[in-house]
Design a protein around this motif. Sequence first.
Motif, short mmCIF file in Angstrom:
data_model
loop_
_atom_site.label_atom_id
_atom_site.label_comp_id
_atom_site.label_asym_id
_atom_site.label_seq_id
_atom_site.Cartn_x
_atom_site.Cartn_y
_atom_site.Cartn_z
N HIS A 105 42.06 -0.94 -17.70
CA HIS A 105 43.23 -0.79 -18.56
C HIS A 105 42.79 -1.04 -20.00
O HIS A 105 42.28 -2.12 -20.32
CB HIS A 105 44.34 -1.77 -18.14
N VAL A 106 42.97 -0.02 -20.83
CA VAL A 106 42.47 -0.08 -22.19
C VAL A 106 43.52 0.49 -23.15
O VAL A 106 44.54 1.04 -22.73
CB VAL A 106 41.15 0.71 -22.33
N ARG A 107 43.24 0.37 -24.43
CA ARG A 107 44.17 0.81 -25.47
C ARG A 107 43.96 2.30 -25.76
O ARG A 107 42.84 2.79 -25.83
CB ARG A 107 43.96 -0.02 -26.74
N ALA A 131 52.72 6.12 -26.33
CA ALA A 131 52.56 5.86 -27.76
C ALA A 131 51.16 5.36 -28.07
O ALA A 131 50.47 4.80 -27.21
CB ALA A 131 53.60 4.83 -28.22
N GLU A 132 50.75 5.55 -29.30
CA GLU A 132 49.45 5.06 -29.74
C GLU A 132 49.37 3.54 -29.57
O GLU A 132 50.35 2.83 -29.75
CB GLU A 132 49.18 5.43 -31.19
N ASN A 133 48.21 3.07 -29.16
CA ASN A 133 47.92 1.65 -28.92
C ASN A 133 48.54 1.12 -27.63
O ASN A 133 48.45 -0.08 -27.35
CB ASN A 133 48.34 0.77 -30.11
N SER A 134 49.18 2.00 -26.84
CA SER A 134 49.66 1.58 -25.53
C SER A 134 48.47 1.28 -24.62
O SER A 134 47.38 1.83 -24.78
CB SER A 134 50.51 2.68 -24.89
N ILE A 135 48.69 0.39 -23.65
CA ILE A 135 47.66 0.09 -22.66
C ILE A 135 47.80 1.11 -21.53
O ILE A 135 48.88 1.25 -20.94
CB ILE A 135 47.79 -1.34 -22.12
N VAL A 136 46.72 1.81 -21.26
CA VAL A 136 46.75 2.89 -20.26
C VAL A 136 45.68 2.63 -19.20
O VAL A 136 44.74 1.87 -19.39
CB VAL A 136 46.52 4.26 -20.92
N ASN A 137 45.86 3.31 -18.08
CA ASN A 137 44.93 3.20 -16.96
C ASN A 137 43.92 4.35 -17.05
O ASN A 137 44.30 5.51 -17.20
CB ASN A 137 45.71 3.28 -15.64
#
Length: 286
Positions: free
Chosen positions: A218-220, A275-281
Amino acid sequence: EKAVRANDEISIKDDTLALGQHVRKPGAEIMAGAIPLEAGHLMNPASVSFLSAIGVSLVSVYPSPIVTIIVTGNEFQSSAEAPVWGKVYESNSAGLRAALQQAGISTINILYCRDDLNDTVTAMQKAIDGSNLVLLTGGVSVGEYDFVVAAAEKCGVLQHFHRVKQKPGKPLYFGTVADAVVFGLPGNPSSVLTCFYEYVLEAISYLTKRPVKLKQRHVRLQGHYTKAAGLTHFLKARYEDDVVFALSAQESFRLASFATANCLLVAEESVTEIAENSIVNIHLLP
């Protein structure tokens, strides 16, 4: 070097010397009757050396599967030939072979069949009879020249699912018969590789008991992403310094971006905007 010989006697000049020091005791490596390696142990060079050192020459292991790739389609030509109008270079077998070899699979057969039901049945039955894992590319949708699902039924394959709410790779098929696992992969090359990494690797991990499936993090997110609800998207992406960004050329027929991707960014089915800077998988590619 710490010994002195005098009058046919040897004196040891070492105050730290203790009785039994540096002597290999019986059972020091392993006691009689003990289990050297537990079931499920992933063999490595040290494991092989260890077993050989204690006199074990035969062990039971999970074998790597024998894989057959079946390329369906009338439109393909060899990359060794000059381009012909109305034809495309066949790349799926090369990509799948490389991906399978990267996963530790060495026995790989490749068959070709035209968009014809009888041809597809013949190729599939041959693959089922001689393989543990069958991967078909193309012919898995619901068009006039898509015969994989019908051929699988004629070959006695038990269908577990067909069509997945995802992009790319929506027409994906999965079934089993006897000792064989059968995947019907879409025809577009990015769809083929995406489905291989997300599904076929899982099957290989199960068959071999080796941890080859993709690791997740999980990263930005750098940038933002929008889509319609209803399908999970697997986006070709780059992950660097705990930040991920989606690449261009996300179409399922395009491979240039896949060649530079090091992960798949997952946008879940219900999501419409990230959105930008969201934490995604992300799923890290091998």
